[in-house]
Design a protein around this motif. Sequence first.
Motif, mmCIF file in Angstrom:
data_model
loop_
_atom_site.group_PDB
_atom_site.id
_atom_site.type_symbol
_atom_site.label_atom_id
_atom_site.label_comp_id
_atom_site.label_asym_id
_atom_site.label_seq_id
_atom_site.Cartn_x
_atom_site.Cartn_y
_atom_site.Cartn_z
ATOM 1 N N GLY A 50 5.448 -3.219 -1.086
ATOM 2 C CA GLY A 50 5.237 -1.673 -1.450
ATOM 3 C C GLY A 50 4.058 -1.384 -2.326
ATOM 4 N N LEU A 51 4.387 -1.333 -3.603
ATOM 5 C CA LEU A 51 3.613 -0.762 -4.534
ATOM 6 C C LEU A 51 2.523 -1.787 -4.591
ATOM 7 N N LEU A 52 2.713 -3.108 -4.810
ATOM 8 C CA LEU A 52 1.585 -4.248 -5.058
ATOM 9 C C LEU A 52 0.625 -3.932 -3.901
ATOM 10 N N ILE A 53 0.830 -3.884 -2.497
ATOM 11 C CA ILE A 53 0.090 -3.952 -1.538
ATOM 12 C C ILE A 53 -0.871 -2.665 -1.770
ATOM 13 N N ASP A 54 -0.320 -1.664 -2.115
ATOM 14 C CA ASP A 54 -0.966 -0.491 -2.362
ATOM 15 C C ASP A 54 -1.964 -0.424 -3.326
ATOM 16 N N TRP A 55 -1.717 -1.182 -4.542
ATOM 17 C CA TRP A 55 -2.522 -1.122 -5.612
ATOM 18 C C TRP A 55 -3.730 -2.143 -5.188
#
Length: 302
Positions: A110-115
Motif C-alpha cells: 500500500g503506502l510504501l509502493i505509493d511513496w
Amino acid sequence: MKKNPNRRLKEWRVFFKIVELQSISLAAKALCIEVSTASKALSILEEALGIKLIDRSTRSLEITHAGLVAYERMKELTQEIDSFLNEFMERRNNLDEELTISAPAILCDGLLIDWITSFQNTHKKTSFYLHSIKCYDNFKNKNYNLSIRLNNVEDKHLICEKLSNIELIMCASKEYIEKHGIISHPKELYSHETFMLWDNEGKGILRLKNGDEEFIYTPKRRQFQTSDILSQFNLMLKGSGIAVLTPEWLAIGHLNSGNIVQLLPQWKASDMPVYITWKHSKFYPNLLIEFVRFIQNACNNS
C-alpha cells in the motif's frame, strides 16, 4: 588572534566584487548589501591575512600588489569550489543510487509502493529493493538501508523515528452482516468469529473506548489471530468473520463500494504507529537522506 582567512568565503566574494568594480559602494549595490557591510568584509580579510589588499582614500581606491595576487588565486579557487558545489547539488537532484528497504507486507502493498513510485517520478535513476517482512522482524542484523516498522526500536546502534499513526477500524463484509446481523456493542463480538492482530508481545487484547467508557476484548482461544493484516482482511472479505483492527486506508475503497461495512464507528482502538529505522553511520548515501525526508513530508502532509 587572527581569524583563518580560508573560512571567509563570503568576505572573499565581496573583495572580488570591489576589485572588479573598483568601488566599495558599487560592489555593495551589486551584492545588495550595505556599504558599511562591504567595507567591514574587506577589513576582516585584511586583518585575517595581515596585509593590505586595497589602499583607500576619500576619493579613490587602489588595489595593492598583494591584493592583485590574492584576487587571482582566490578567484580561481572560489570558482573551483562553486563548480564542485554545483556538481554536488546536481547529483543530489539527479540521484542514481539504490536503496534496500524492508517493511511489513501491509505497507509494501500500500503506502510504501505509493511513496516509492511518487519519489521515482522525480528521481528517475534511483533503484529500490523492497523486502516484505514480518511486522516485528529484527532489523539490526539485516542488510537493509531502511526499515519501515510497526514498533519502536530502542537500540543505540539504530535511529528510529516515528512517521505517523494509522487509524484502525472494525469491519465485516456485507454478506456477513446480512447473515449474522449488525452489532451495537463490543461485548457482542464474543458471539462472532473475529480476526485479530497478534502483537509483538503475543498479547491478543483489544482495548476500545467510547468517550469515557472502555471495553477490553480478549478473543476466544479458537479464534484466528495473526501478525499479518492482509490475512485477516482477506478472511473478512470472504465473509468468514469480523476484522477488528483494519487500517482505514486499506478498507476505504471497499467501504465506498459497499462491499464491506464499518462496525462500531463510535468505539475507537488505539492507532497503529509507523516508524522508520536506519543504522547509525558517520556518512549516509544521498538517496537515503532524500527518501527519508520525502516520506516524512508525505506523512506530515497526509
